[in-house]
Write a protein that holds these residues in place. Structure first.
Motif, PDB file in Angstrom:
ATOM      1  N   THR A  41      48.453  13.846  30.179  1.00  0.00           N
ATOM      2  CA  THR A  41      49.057  12.758  30.789  1.00  0.00           C
ATOM      3  C   THR A  41      50.224  13.136  31.555  1.00  0.00           C
ATOM      4  O   THR A  41      50.792  14.160  31.387  1.00  0.00           O
ATOM      5  N   ASP A  42      50.878  12.388  32.488  1.00  0.00           N
ATOM      6  CA  ASP A  42      51.823  12.479  33.244  1.00  0.00           C
ATOM      7  C   ASP A  42      52.891  12.938  32.247  1.00  0.00           C
ATOM      8  O   ASP A  42      53.895  14.000  32.616  1.00  0.00           O
ATOM      9  N   GLY A  43      53.167  12.347  31.179  1.00  0.00           N
ATOM     10  CA  GLY A  43      54.356  12.632  30.294  1.00  0.00           C
ATOM     11  C   GLY A  43      54.248  13.612  29.217  1.00  0.00           C
ATOM     12  O   GLY A  43      55.211  13.915  28.408  1.00  0.00           O
ATOM     13  N   ARG A  44      52.851  13.891  28.913  1.00  0.00           N
ATOM     14  CA  ARG A  44      52.816  14.596  27.769  1.00  0.00           C
ATOM     15  C   ARG A  44      52.210  16.210  28.185  1.00  0.00           C
ATOM     16  O   ARG A  44      51.299  16.476  29.060  1.00  0.00           O
ATOM     17  N   ALA A  45      52.926  17.034  27.493  1.00  0.00           N
ATOM     18  CA  ALA A  45      52.196  18.393  27.502  1.00  0.00           C
ATOM     19  C   ALA A  45      52.048  19.022  26.033  1.00  0.00           C
ATOM     20  O   ALA A  45      52.816  18.340  24.914  1.00  0.00           O
ATOM     21  N   VAL A  46      51.228  19.750  26.132  1.00  0.00           N
ATOM     22  CA  VAL A  46      50.909  20.494  24.648  1.00  0.00           C
ATOM     23  C   VAL A  46      51.152  21.882  24.795  1.00  0.00           C
ATOM     24  O   VAL A  46      50.500  22.636  25.750  1.00  0.00           O
ATOM     25  N   ILE A  47      51.597  22.420  23.620  1.00  0.00           N
ATOM     26  CA  ILE A  47      51.957  23.862  23.661  1.00  0.00           C
ATOM     27  C   ILE A  47      51.139  24.593  22.621  1.00  0.00           C
ATOM     28  O   ILE A  47      50.814  24.050  21.672  1.00  0.00           O
ATOM     29  N   ASP A  48      51.108  25.841  22.743  1.00  0.00           N
ATOM     30  CA  ASP A  48      50.154  26.735  21.745  1.00  0.00           C
ATOM     31  C   ASP A  48      50.900  27.186  20.573  1.00  0.00           C
ATOM     32  O   ASP A  48      50.554  28.030  19.857  1.00  0.00           O
ATOM     33  N   ALA A  49      52.109  26.500  20.168  1.00  0.00           N
ATOM     34  CA  ALA A  49      52.907  26.580  19.097  1.00  0.00           C
ATOM     35  C   ALA A  49      52.927  25.301  18.473  1.00  0.00           C
ATOM     36  O   ALA A  49      53.389  24.407  18.855  1.00  0.00           O
ATOM     37  N   GLY A  50      52.408  25.226  17.071  1.00  0.00           N
ATOM     38  CA  GLY A  50      52.293  24.173  16.135  1.00  0.00           C
ATOM     39  C   GLY A  50      53.105  24.572  14.866  1.00  0.00           C
ATOM     40  O   GLY A  50      53.924  25.400  14.954  1.00  0.00           O
ATOM     41  N   SER A  51      52.648  24.112  13.900  1.00  0.00           N
ATOM     42  CA  SER A  51      53.481  24.159  12.686  1.00  0.00           C
ATOM     43  C   SER A  51      53.251  25.729  12.131  1.00  0.00           C
ATOM     44  O   SER A  51      54.060  26.060  11.250  1.00  0.00           O
ATOM     45  N   LYS A  52      52.326  26.150  12.525  1.00  0.00           N
ATOM     46  CA  LYS A  52      52.093  27.661  11.963  1.00  0.00           C
ATOM     47  C   LYS A  52      52.762  28.593  12.901  1.00  0.00           C
ATOM     48  O   LYS A  52      52.877  29.999  12.634  1.00  0.00           O
ATOM     49  N   ALA A  53      53.601  27.999  13.689  1.00  0.00           N
ATOM     50  CA  ALA A  53      54.597  29.133  14.337  1.00  0.00           C
ATOM     51  C   ALA A  53      56.062  28.393  14.185  1.00  0.00           C
ATOM     52  O   ALA A  53      56.895  29.276  14.582  1.00  0.00           O
ATOM     53  N   LEU A  54      56.136  27.123  14.035  1.00  0.00           N
ATOM     54  CA  LEU A  54      57.560  26.580  14.420  1.00  0.00           C
ATOM     55  C   LEU A  54      57.921  25.682  12.823  1.00  0.00           C
ATOM     56  O   LEU A  54      59.050  25.744  12.744  1.00  0.00           O
ATOM     57  N   TYR A  86      64.205  22.294  29.322  1.00  0.00           N
ATOM     58  CA  TYR A  86      63.746  20.894  29.498  1.00  0.00           C
ATOM     59  C   TYR A  86      64.551  20.375  28.259  1.00  0.00           C
ATOM     60  O   TYR A  86      64.126  19.766  27.349  1.00  0.00           O
ATOM     61  N   PRO A  87      65.765  20.169  28.408  1.00  0.00           N
ATOM     62  CA  PRO A  87      66.742  19.416  27.558  1.00  0.00           C
ATOM     63  C   PRO A  87      66.226  18.052  27.307  1.00  0.00           C
ATOM     64  O   PRO A  87      66.677  17.553  26.143  1.00  0.00           O
ATOM     65  N   ASP A  88      65.911  17.386  28.028  1.00  0.00           N
ATOM     66  CA  ASP A  88      65.364  15.874  27.847  1.00  0.00           C
ATOM     67  C   ASP A  88      64.093  15.669  27.223  1.00  0.00           C
ATOM     68  O   ASP A  88      63.784  14.508  26.941  1.00  0.00           O
ATOM     69  N   ALA A  89      63.250  16.911  27.204  1.00  0.00           N
ATOM     70  CA  ALA A  89      61.967  16.529  26.589  1.00  0.00           C
ATOM     71  C   ALA A  89      62.120  16.798  25.174  1.00  0.00           C
ATOM     72  O   ALA A  89      63.341  17.099  24.408  1.00  0.00           O
ATOM     73  N   ARG A  90      61.082  16.189  24.327  1.00  0.00           N
ATOM     74  CA  ARG A  90      61.216  15.989  22.816  1.00  0.00           C
ATOM     75  C   ARG A  90      59.782  16.500  22.422  1.00  0.00           C
ATOM     76  O   ARG A  90      58.787  16.197  22.794  1.00  0.00           O
ATOM     77  N   ILE A  91      59.849  17.281  21.452  1.00  0.00           N
ATOM     78  CA  ILE A  91      58.575  18.081  20.766  1.00  0.00           C
ATOM     79  C   ILE A  91      58.458  16.882  19.488  1.00  0.00           C
ATOM     80  O   ILE A  91      58.998  16.659  18.487  1.00  0.00           O
ATOM     81  N   VAL A  92      57.243  15.999  19.893  1.00  0.00           N
ATOM     82  CA  VAL A  92      57.046  14.597  19.351  1.00  0.00           C
ATOM     83  C   VAL A  92      55.999  14.895  17.774  1.00  0.00           C
ATOM     84  O   VAL A  92      56.642  14.371  16.844  1.00  0.00           O
ATOM     85  N   SER A  93      55.303  16.003  17.914  1.00  0.00           N
ATOM     86  CA  SER A  93      54.542  16.210  16.689  1.00  0.00           C
ATOM     87  C   SER A  93      53.954  17.551  16.831  1.00  0.00           C
ATOM     88  O   SER A  93      54.041  18.248  17.794  1.00  0.00           O
ATOM     89  N   LEU A  94      53.818  18.088  15.550  1.00  0.00           N
ATOM     90  CA  LEU A  94      53.038  19.519  15.471  1.00  0.00           C
ATOM     91  C   LEU A  94      51.901  19.419  14.860  1.00  0.00           C
ATOM     92  O   LEU A  94      51.915  18.678  13.695  1.00  0.00           O
ATOM     93  N   SER A  95      50.834  19.674  15.207  1.00  0.00           N
ATOM     94  CA  SER A  95      49.585  20.121  14.242  1.00  0.00           C
ATOM     95  C   SER A  95      49.767  21.551  14.008  1.00  0.00           C
ATOM     96  O   SER A  95      50.825  22.220  14.175  1.00  0.00           O
ATOM     97  N   GLU A  96      48.754  22.043  13.475  1.00  0.00           N
ATOM     98  CA  GLU A  96      49.026  23.524  12.969  1.00  0.00           C
ATOM     99  C   GLU A  96      49.126  24.455  14.103  1.00  0.00           C
ATOM    100  O   GLU A  96      49.757  25.250  14.020  1.00  0.00           O
ATOM    101  N   GLU A  97      48.286  24.204  14.992  1.00  0.00           N
ATOM    102  CA  GLU A  97      48.493  25.297  16.372  1.00  0.00           C
ATOM    103  C   GLU A  97      48.628  24.419  17.574  1.00  0.00           C
ATOM    104  O   GLU A  97      48.591  25.126  18.581  1.00  0.00           O
ATOM    105  N   HIS A  98      49.122  23.333  17.666  1.00  0.00           N
ATOM    106  CA  HIS A  98      49.573  22.517  18.765  1.00  0.00           C
ATOM    107  C   HIS A  98      50.874  21.863  18.756  1.00  0.00           C
ATOM    108  O   HIS A  98      51.166  21.197  17.488  1.00  0.00           O
ATOM    109  N   GLY A  99      51.567  21.916  19.699  1.00  0.00           N
ATOM    110  CA  GLY A  99      53.024  21.233  19.783  1.00  0.00           C
ATOM    111  C   GLY A  99      52.707  20.243  20.924  1.00  0.00           C
ATOM    112  O   GLY A  99      52.608  20.558  21.870  1.00  0.00           O
ATOM    113  N   VAL A 100      53.067  18.739  20.482  1.00  0.00           N
ATOM    114  CA  VAL A 100      52.931  17.920  21.446  1.00  0.00           C
ATOM    115  C   VAL A 100      54.487  17.420  21.973  1.00  0.00           C
ATOM    116  O   VAL A 100      55.178  17.061  20.968  1.00  0.00           O
ATOM    117  N   ILE A 101      54.466  17.684  23.056  1.00  0.00           N
ATOM    118  CA  ILE A 101      55.933  17.326  23.855  1.00  0.00           C
ATOM    119  C   ILE A 101      55.757  16.094  24.831  1.00  0.00           C
ATOM    120  O   ILE A 101      54.915  15.921  25.608  1.00  0.00           O
TER     121      ILE A 101
END
Lengths: 359, 359
Positions: free
Chosen positions: B262-275, B291-306
């Motif tokens: 979505t326009d406001g959401r990005a997913v990175i390849d670092a989740g709780s198994k990296a962070l 991106y100081p105004d962005a927020r990593i809202v949740s982590l799956s094991e291999e996804h970080g949702v921002i």
């Protein structure tokens, strides 16, 4: 955990991951039987165990293939002889696409995309129309993670995939299971209808997640493949979700009480570097089968602080305690090796071959 | 992170741990200079980095020795030639005591006890009165983890230690720093007075913790040794605690944007198994310098949702993003190797030698 031959564990130093091999076998058989009964293909997610011998056992019991979350895990599994791998992940960048192409020369491979950018990457790396790469479209049916957000977008992306000679549209993928909400089911049903009308019927419609595994039969009219991961070991979260009981939890972290500073407090040698900080909405950082009324109130990196004030029994310094973790998957990922215990007390130390393969 | 030669990082696949070697050197020098200025011995805690070359650098800059939380870490450091190791941990059980005895033959070693049971274990394994094992008494000055809970108990345990020919009373140890509360300071002052009156003046009085490092000078009249760990890399928690700024954070996890659903959401390849899932009371799972105004809202094991909805700029799929973790210590413990980047853009991959040595 009462079935474990505890005396045999004396040879292990703590903290150590201890796995009841019989429970693993029972967990694998139960899930496979369920999938067979409901006409679902089982494609276990190896992110939980990361060990090739367990992937091989899952296949021997009837799994259609395995699921790996990351390319690095898939490489380990392929090197160990696993022949059919699904990567429900967007593989991006020249380095990973080259590795993906090498992987496809070894195994029956399928991958995922949720955008045209990802498909363009695959198109650049896979150009053999005689042996196209199967690409499934990831659908966001409610999780809010990856995935196209409408059935129409799924159709669009399927068309994009199908138009590339080196790729083929492999089907639809979602997580978690669609039978949980009417909206999720409606999303998939509409996507399937649109695809069928467009001459692109999805061969594979893949869902997943252990919490919903034993309801997956409700989806069997829509979904034809299921990807559970945690079911191999189970954990405190699964029990809280109603998936079996603590008797089904095959894995525990064996820890030693290193301090009893007050009457109600004990400290064990397993902290967040052994149990992780995953709470998953649960109260405390693990379950103690021998002390069901105790509560792991906090974890430092190498200490677990346990409140025994509600427990009629209290452990002595030096006593060993099993902890069933809240979330077993990241726990396995912390250890270089784990210990499988057989009914006769024999113990086999097995490397966690795909540990840390996050890339 | 602006000082990192970003182009040089193109050779790294993600997720990867990237360390600015210049910032590490500056962090180590700053802490050592502070300790020197206040007459404190610095005994860095290697639980954060787990790499012998950094322990050696800490010693070269003036550290009195190192601290390891677990015996397995100490063995790795001793094998790499580190000569002075403090273990602020109760070492329990025959297997570990045998390893501890072997370790003492290699290095200048000191350990901790907070109970007579632990001292009895040491007494069974160390019997050479000519080369006794130094045992410090751990004091709980407010943390509620391990440690004797009164100054009188500290004296009792010091006497127990001093009565064993193969052991010697080495001093007092606490965590976190005592200058934080009047109660903590009063505990130590009374314990020191009791010990002095009993003819057992504590040679070492050791405190620790990076959050309080640059206030440790306030303790210098009481404490003579300090054990900071996280200062080598710093992290989001330290910045939140007022220890330096993000410019001092030497370590980041380099991740790739794999999805923009979505326009406001990005997913990175670092989740709780990296962070890791460590929140430490912070909002979100890491800080994005770009991106100081962005927020990593949740982590799956291999996804970080921002969530980028508050960010004027948004990343593209395939873009690489640095994440400064909330808590750097368990992050390093997830990776088999990390990448040190020099000012000239050269990159050295270094194994995390003591990773996973929780036993």
């Amino acid at each position: 955990m009462n079935a474990l031959p505890e005396a045999a564990l004396d040879s292990l130093d703590t903290p150590a991951v201890v796995i009841d091999a019989r429970k693993v076998e029972a967990n694998l058989r139960r899930a496979q039987a369920y999938a067979d009964r409901h006409g679902l293909k089982l494609r276990p997610h190896i992110k939980t165990h990361k060990m090739p011998h367990l992937a091989a056992r899952q296949l021997a019991l009837g799994a259609a293939g395995i699921t790996c979350q990351k390319l690095g895990e898939a490489e380990v599994m392929a090197d160990a002889g696993i022949a059919d791998i699904f990567l429900p992940y967007n593989i991006i960048g020249a380095a990973k696409l080259a590795r993906l192409a090498a992987l496809k020369r070894k195994v029956k491979l399928s991958v995922t995309a949720d955008s045209a950018v990802v498909v363009a990457g695959y198109a650049s790396a896979f150009t053999d129309a005689a042996a196209p790469l199967a690409v499934l479209v990831e659908c966001d049916t409610g999780m809010g993670r990856c995935g196209v957000t409408t059935p129409e977008a799924a159709l669009d992306l399927a068309r994009t995939i199908a138009a590339v000679p080196g790729l083929r549209f492999g089907g639809l993928m979602t997580f978690p299971a669609t039978h949980r909400t009417a909206e999720a089911r409606a999303f998939l049903e509409r996507a399937i209808a649109l695809l069928a009308a467009a001459g692109l019927p999805p061969a594979v419609i893949s869902s997943g997640g252990t919490p919903d595994l034993y309801g997956a039969g409700e989806d069997a009219g829509i979904v034809n493949e299921y990807r559970p991961g945690t079911y191999v070991f189970s954990d405190r979260f699964q029990v809280a979700k109603g998936v079996g009981s603590y008797d089904d939890c095959a894995l525990s972290v064996l820890a030693t009480v290193v301090s009893r500073p007050t009457d109600g407090r004990a400290v064990i040698d397993a902290g967040s570097k052994a149990l992780t900080s995953d709470l998953l909405g649960l109260d405390g950082y693990g379950y103690l089968p021998a002390y069901p009324d105790a509560r792991i109130v906090s974890l430092s990196e190498e200490h677990g602080v346990i409140d025994f004030s509600a427990s009629p029994r209290r452990p002595a310094i030096g006593e060993r305690i099993h902890v069933i973790p809240n979330h077993v998957c990241p726990v396995v990922n912390l250890f270089d090796s784990v210990h499988f215990v057989e009914a006769d007390g024999s113990i086999e130390e097995v490397p966690v071959a795909a540990r840390g393969r996050v890339g």
